[in-house]
Design a protein around this motif. Structure first.
Motif, PDB file in Angstrom:
ATOM      1  N   PRO A   8       0.833  -1.209   0.000  1.00  0.00           N
ATOM      2  CA  PRO A   8       0.000   0.000   0.000  1.00  0.00           C
ATOM      3  C   PRO A   8       0.867   1.259   0.000  1.00  0.00           C
ATOM      4  CG  PRO A   8      -0.733  -1.555   1.672  1.00  0.00           C
ATOM      5  CD  PRO A   8       0.546  -2.083   1.115  1.00  0.00           C
ATOM      6  N   GLY A   9       0.476   2.211  -0.798  1.00  0.00           N
ATOM      7  CA  GLY A   9       1.212   3.475  -0.869  1.00  0.00           C
ATOM      8  C   GLY A   9       2.292   3.489  -1.922  1.00  0.00           C
ATOM      9  N   THR A  10       2.588   2.341  -2.529  1.00  0.00           N
ATOM     10  CA  THR A  10       3.603   2.280  -3.573  1.00  0.00           C
ATOM     11  C   THR A  10       2.892   2.236  -4.926  1.00  0.00           C
ATOM     12  OG1 THR A  10       5.004   0.979  -2.113  1.00  0.00           O
ATOM     13  CG2 THR A  10       5.589   1.008  -4.440  1.00  0.00           C
ATOM     14  N   PRO A  11       3.202   3.182  -5.826  1.00  0.00           N
ATOM     15  CA  PRO A  11       2.534   3.167  -7.131  1.00  0.00           C
ATOM     16  C   PRO A  11       2.992   1.964  -7.949  1.00  0.00           C
ATOM     17  CG  PRO A  11       4.226   4.842  -7.100  1.00  0.00           C
ATOM     18  CD  PRO A  11       4.138   4.284  -5.703  1.00  0.00           C
ATOM     19  N   PRO A  12       2.106   1.398  -8.769  1.00  0.00           N
ATOM     20  CA  PRO A  12       2.521   0.268  -9.603  1.00  0.00           C
ATOM     21  C   PRO A  12       3.539   0.723 -10.638  1.00  0.00           C
ATOM     22  CG  PRO A  12       0.320   0.992 -10.194  1.00  0.00           C
ATOM     23  CD  PRO A  12       0.723   1.769  -8.973  1.00  0.00           C
ATOM     24  N   THR A  13       4.398  -0.188 -11.039  1.00  0.00           N
ATOM     25  CA  THR A  13       5.424   0.156 -12.029  1.00  0.00           C
ATOM     26  C   THR A  13       4.792   0.221 -13.417  1.00  0.00           C
ATOM     27  OG1 THR A  13       5.974  -2.168 -12.330  1.00  0.00           O
ATOM     28  CG2 THR A  13       7.250  -0.941 -10.693  1.00  0.00           C
ATOM     29  N   ASP A  14       5.287   1.131 -14.234  1.00  0.00           N
ATOM     30  CA  ASP A  14       4.792   1.278 -15.595  1.00  0.00           C
ATOM     31  C   ASP A  14       5.381   0.177 -16.463  1.00  0.00           C
ATOM     32  OD1 ASP A  14       3.326   3.544 -14.994  1.00  0.00           O
ATOM     33  OD2 ASP A  14       5.001   4.890 -15.440  1.00  0.00           O
ATOM     34  N   PRO A  15       4.585  -0.363 -17.378  1.00  0.00           N
ATOM     35  CA  PRO A  15       5.146  -1.375 -18.283  1.00  0.00           C
ATOM     36  C   PRO A  15       6.116  -0.736 -19.272  1.00  0.00           C
ATOM     37  CG  PRO A  15       2.908  -0.846 -18.913  1.00  0.00           C
ATOM     38  CD  PRO A  15       3.185  -0.118 -17.622  1.00  0.00           C
ATOM     39  N   ALA A  16       6.984  -1.538 -19.811  1.00  0.00           N
ATOM     40  CA  ALA A  16       7.949  -1.042 -20.793  1.00  0.00           C
ATOM     41  C   ALA A  16       7.201  -0.623 -22.059  1.00  0.00           C
ATOM     42  CB  ALA A  16       8.961  -2.125 -21.123  1.00  0.00           C
ATOM     43  N   PRO A  17       7.680   0.405 -22.756  1.00  0.00           N
ATOM     44  CA  PRO A  17       6.989   0.837 -23.976  1.00  0.00           C
ATOM     45  C   PRO A  17       7.098  -0.222 -25.067  1.00  0.00           C
ATOM     46  CG  PRO A  17       9.056   2.003 -23.744  1.00  0.00           C
ATOM     47  CD  PRO A  17       8.855   1.218 -22.477  1.00  0.00           C
ATOM     48  N   LEU A  18       6.104  -0.246 -25.943  1.00  0.00           N
ATOM     49  CA  LEU A  18       6.098  -1.212 -27.041  1.00  0.00           C
ATOM     50  C   LEU A  18       7.212  -0.902 -28.042  1.00  0.00           C
ATOM     51  CD1 LEU A  18       4.662  -3.610 -28.378  1.00  0.00           C
ATOM     52  CD2 LEU A  18       3.184  -1.960 -29.515  1.00  0.00           C
ATOM     53  N   LEU A  19       7.380   0.373 -28.369  1.00  0.00           N
ATOM     54  CA  LEU A  19       8.436   0.820 -29.274  1.00  0.00           C
ATOM     55  C   LEU A  19       9.209   1.951 -28.610  1.00  0.00           C
ATOM     56  CD1 LEU A  19       6.438   1.078 -32.626  1.00  0.00           C
ATOM     57  CD2 LEU A  19       8.035  -0.713 -31.993  1.00  0.00           C
TER      58      LEU A  19
END
Length: 71
Positions: A8-19
């Motif tokens: 809780p309180g930790t933002p989810p990590t962003d996925p790697a970009p497709l390109l």
């Protein structure tokens, strides 16, 4: 709660970009080159199939050249 769940309180990590940005620039530039070449071939009075072939050839030939030029 399993260990793979974010705490809780930790933002989810962003996925790697497709390109990557570089790949996008190379492909878009090649598409523009192909469109311009095909358009000019069509406006020059050539048949439609020939203009499409010229545009695809220019676009395909532009990808490796742009890959080497854009760093």
């Amino acid at each position: 709660m399993t260990p793979s769940d974010p705490t809780p309180g930790t933002p989810p990590t962003d996925p790697a970009p497709l390109l990557t940005v570089r790949t996008t620039v190379v492909l878009l530039s090649a598409a523009v080159i192909g469109l311009v070449t095909g358009g000019l071939a069509f406006l020059g009075g050539g048949p439609t199939a020939g203009a499409v072939l010229a545009g695809l050839t220019a676009s395909g030939a532009g990808v490796p050249a742009l890959h080497k030029l854009i760093r």
